[in-house]
Design an enzyme around this catalytic site. Structure first.
Site, short mmCIF file in Angstrom:
data_model
loop_
_atom_site.label_atom_id
_atom_site.label_comp_id
_atom_site.label_asym_id
_atom_site.label_seq_id
_atom_site.Cartn_x
_atom_site.Cartn_y
_atom_site.Cartn_z
N PHE A 1 1.38 -0.48 -6.69
CA PHE A 1 2.44 -1.26 -7.36
C PHE A 1 2.05 -2.73 -7.53
O PHE A 1 2.84 -3.63 -7.25
CB PHE A 1 3.76 -1.20 -6.55
CG PHE A 1 4.29 0.19 -6.32
CD1 PHE A 1 4.03 1.21 -7.22
CD2 PHE A 1 5.07 0.47 -5.20
CE1 PHE A 1 4.53 2.50 -7.00
CE2 PHE A 1 5.57 1.75 -4.98
CZ PHE A 1 5.30 2.76 -5.88
N ILE A 2 0.82 -2.98 -7.96
CA ILE A 2 0.37 -4.37 -8.08
C ILE A 2 0.68 -4.90 -9.49
O ILE A 2 0.15 -4.39 -10.48
CB ILE A 2 -1.13 -4.50 -7.75
CG1 ILE A 2 -1.42 -3.93 -6.37
CG2 ILE A 2 -1.59 -5.96 -7.87
CD1 ILE A 2 -0.55 -4.48 -5.23
N ILE B 1 31.24 -2.49 -20.36
CA ILE B 1 31.97 -3.19 -21.43
C ILE B 1 31.49 -2.74 -22.80
O ILE B 1 32.27 -2.60 -23.74
CB ILE B 1 31.82 -4.74 -21.25
CG1 ILE B 1 32.66 -5.20 -20.06
CG2 ILE B 1 32.22 -5.48 -22.51
CD1 ILE B 1 32.49 -6.66 -19.69
N GLU C 1 0.86 -1.19 0.00
CA GLU C 1 0.00 0.00 0.00
C GLU C 1 0.89 1.23 0.00
O GLU C 1 2.08 1.13 0.29
CB GLU C 1 -0.87 0.00 1.26
CG GLU C 1 -1.83 -1.17 1.28
CD GLU C 1 -2.75 -1.15 2.50
OE1 GLU C 1 -2.65 -0.19 3.29
OE2 GLU C 1 -3.54 -2.08 2.61
N GLU D 1 9.38 -7.50 -4.44
CA GLU D 1 9.25 -8.71 -3.62
C GLU D 1 10.28 -8.74 -2.49
O GLU D 1 10.96 -9.74 -2.25
CB GLU D 1 9.30 -10.00 -4.47
CG GLU D 1 7.98 -10.23 -5.15
CD GLU D 1 7.55 -11.69 -5.29
OE1 GLU D 1 6.83 -11.96 -6.24
OE2 GLU D 1 7.90 -12.54 -4.46
N GLY D 2 10.39 -7.63 -1.79
CA GLY D 2 11.33 -7.54 -0.68
C GLY D 2 12.64 -6.92 -1.13
O GLY D 2 13.37 -7.54 -1.89
N GLY E 1 29.75 3.23 -25.09
CA GLY E 1 28.66 4.09 -25.55
C GLY E 1 27.47 3.28 -26.03
O GLY E 1 26.31 3.63 -25.78
N GLY F 1 4.89 -0.79 2.73
CA GLY F 1 5.70 -1.49 1.74
C GLY F 1 6.46 -2.60 2.43
O GLY F 1 5.95 -3.72 2.59
#
Lengths: 406, 290
Positions: free
Chosen positions: A183-184, A364, A154, A390-391, A367, A158
């Site tokens: 953020f679902i 690596i 929510e 997820e954590g 540009g 979080g």
């Protein structure tokens, strides 16, 4: 330290004939089973043909990969670890992480949609649901006819889920759901969502209940779709519940036991997210190996310079270590052993490996690495998201510390 | 050559294994699909020093046109009922290809694997496969890929038809089963299509244009790895003597493998756009292309 051979020899001296099974168990088996190899091969082929060619465009245009998902359902990707009686593919946890890794190697967004659907959209119904709920929801979810989501986060809850504000008040044979989830993953595309809501706020974490909420339930609406840094083809949305009436039969597990259930579901989900990170890291490294052999500077391929060789050596080592942690966690789960700390280690280490690998991969590529035409640019953005969702890495460290410092 | 072939045919005819009963037909359709495991040529690299193929670490796949044959078989089975048996000859790891075939939906798989089979040329391969098909016995249709990407000979399918005395139709790009046990086959020829009707049992080779093969399915993974689904037959199971098998019995020897010279050379036409276009038109007219 004894080597395995020495232990075997020692054991064979200690035990008379008939105890040979002790000797056998002294060795470890790093070989995947035929089933696991086959599952990986199927996922790799599908991902290379159906996801890789579109991943860049989906990312750029934030296109939800519905066509690919439609093909994946009948192939068993949407109910990987759920038994066949509910139309799942009935595979083990190791096969699951192998499949998610292969998908993520080609398209991290599709991998997250599939992993969220499997691990927190469908699996909790299998693990916690009553037979009626399983019969009602699992066949559609496992065959991909319907898509699952999971709503815990929510705006003000979080990393600390116990402080969630979404309320579910009992009201006859219904619950009245009110609140906002944020953020679902698959928020606007899902058909069912497992929602965590407080049924007794004063009880805090013991007063949270899980509900199966169906799309189309009056009072359930979807808010804005987020425009994200990475994992852009997966839709991440706000869910709004306004006096949304949920029948009591849709309570998943027991009233007040939702958070424990949620955390339980997230635990294996984390191993899957680790596998997703591993896929992203592998993609970044493979791109570097190819590019550094093709690209020439000072008359020699980049791969012949030690500075770059060392970067690639670090990538390979970290990827292998991440893989071992993921396999170990999945193996513990498959064998019914506790694996909370190992799951956090797998998620933490694999997501940080993805970030490290992608950062070096962009370096690596120079540009070109900053250009959208190159895969490593996408890997870099995707890896950052995986370190958070997820954590976060910090929450994983907290869980690991709690399990270590007792 | 003809005497070798005749000897092999005689061996098959004299055997106690029986040919398929051609009278029994059509309530269900029993199909055998031949599968070859090949290195994924997209991943094969050439050793710049020795000019030989570097196969180490190269993943193996089902030969692409064999996959088309399997898809055609599965589609026929779905429309008409019956069984699909995947048949392969190769080292023990060829089991991977058969497991994949089972994952796509084949009902059963047979792997011919024995050191004695190693090094067989197309004739002896076809002979050994024919023997196995006789042992399977129950079939109405044999489907093969036109050719394998590693050898490109396109010989094994037709040779099996020869050994088993079956009618054959090659280069199939479409199949349609008719009532009464015959098949209409659309053949893709160089500049035309040909439709051929053939009575079953028959052998058909298909090209990559016939269909888009389905993906192997995760739902089938557990069953496909079940030992009961894959029969492994050795020379002894086929009741064949070593002298008729493998490298020793093969009349073909490969003398040399090389990359052909590319004789077609591009030509650059100089000048501005107009000059280039005019020169090109003149050339194409000279060549009678336009």
């Amino acid at each position: 330290m004894y080597s395995v051979h020495e232990i075997c020899r020692e054991r064979s001296r200690q035990f008379p004939k008939g105890f040979s099974h002790f000797i056998k168990r002294a060795s470890m088996d790093f070989e995947l089973t035929r089933q696991q190899k086959l599952a990986r091969k199927i996922a790799r082929e599908f991902a290379e043909r159906e996801l890789a060619p579109h991943a860049q465009q989906w990312d750029e245009e934030m296109t939800f990969p519905s066509e690919a998902l439609k093909k994946m359902g009948p192939l068993g990707f949407m109910g990987i670890s759920i038994p066949k009686q509910y139309e799942g593919a009935g595979l083990d946890g190791i096969s699951y992480v192998l499949i998610i890794e292969e998908l993520a190697r080609c398209c991290a967004s599709t991998a997250i949609i599939v992993s969220v659907h499997n691990s927190v959209g469908a699996y909790p119904i299998y693990a916690l649901g009553n037979e009626q709920q399983k019969q009602k929801y699992l066949p559609d979810l496992c065959s991909g006819r319907k898509l699952g989501a999971f709503a815990l986060t929510e705006p003000n809850a979080g990393s600390d889920p116990a402080s969630l504000e979404t309320m579910a008040e009992p009201c006859g044979d219904h619950f009245l759901l009110n609140g906002v989830k944020t953020f679902i993953t698959s928020g606007s595309t899902c058909d069912t969502v497992i929602v965590m809501a407080a049924t007794k706020r004063e009880k805090k974490s013991r007063g949270i209940t899980a509900f199966i909420v169906e799309r189309g339930t009056p009072g359930f609406s979807v808010g804005a779709k987020e425009n994200k840094l990475g994992i852009r083809a997966s839709d991440t949305c706000e869910l709004i519940f306004e006096n949304c009436r949920i029948p009591a039969e849709n309570v998943l597990g027991e009233v007040g036991a939702g958070l424990t259930a949620a955390l339980g579901a997230l635990t294996f989900g984390r191993v899957g997210v680790g596998a997703q990170a591993l896929g992203v890291a592998r993609c970044a490294m493979e791109e570097c190996v190819r590019y550094s052999q093709e690209r020439k500077q000072f008359g020699k391929p980049l791969a012949s310079f030690q500075a770059l060789q060392w970067m690639i050596a670090d990538m390979a080592t970290q990827i292998e270590a991440a893989r071992m942690l993921i396999f170990k966690a999945a193996w513990l789960k498959d064998n019914g052993k506790p694996f909370a700390a190992e799951a956090s280690m797998a998620k933490l280490y694999a997501s940080e490996t993805a970030m490290n690998t992608a950062t070096k991969a962009v370096q690596i590529h120079g540009g070109y690495g900053c250009m959208k035409d190159y895969k490593v640019e996408r890997c870099f953005r995707d890896a950052k998201v995986i370190e958070i969702y997820e954590g976060t890495s910090e929450i994983q460290r907290l869980i690991i510390a709690r399990n270590t410092i007792k | 050559m003809s005497t070798i072939f005749q000897d092999l045919v005689d061996t098959l005819r004299k055997s106690t294994l029986h040919f398929a009963d051609t009278k029994k037909l059509m309530n269900t359709l029993n199909i055998i699909v031949t599968i070859k495991q090949v290195p994924d040529t997209a991943e094969v690299r050439i050793d710049p020093k020795t000019n030989s193929l570097m196969r180490e670490g190269v993943p193996s796949i089902i030969n692409p046109e064999d996959r088309n044959a399997l898809e055609a078989a599965l589609a026929l089975r779905e429309a008409h009922d019956g069984t699909v048996t995947a048949l392969s000859m190769g080292p023990p790891q060829a089991r991977d290809a058969l497991e994949e075939a089972l994952c796509m939906g084949a009902d059963l798989a047979v792997l011919l694997s024995d050191r004695a089979f190693a090094g067989a040329d197309t004739l002896i391969t076809a002979f050994t496969l024919s023997r196995a098909i006789m042992k399977i016995a129950k079939y109405d249709l044999i489907l093969c890929g036109r050719q394998a990407i590693d050898g490109d000979t396109a010989q094994v399918g037709p040779q099996i038809a020869g050994f088993l005395d079956l009618p054959q139709v090659t280069y199939a790009e479409g199949l349609e089963l008719k009532k009464g046990g015959s098949l209409i086959v659309q053949r893709g020829l160089e500049d035309s299509n040909q439709w051929v009707q053939v009575k079953l049992p028959a052998l058909i080779t298909v090209t990559g244009r016939i269909n888009h093969p389905r993906y192997p399915n995760l739902y089938n993974v557990a069953d496909s790895c079940d030992d009961a689904k894959i029969k492994i037959w050795t020379a002894k199971d086929l009741q064949l003597p070593q002298a008729m098998l493998g490298l020793g019995a093969s009349p073909t020897t490969v003398k040399k493998i090389f990359e052909p010279d590319r004789k077609m050379k591009g030509e650059m036409i100089p000048g501005d756009e107009r000059q280039m276009a005019e020169a090109l038109i003149t050339k194409l007219k000279e060549m009678h292309v336009i």
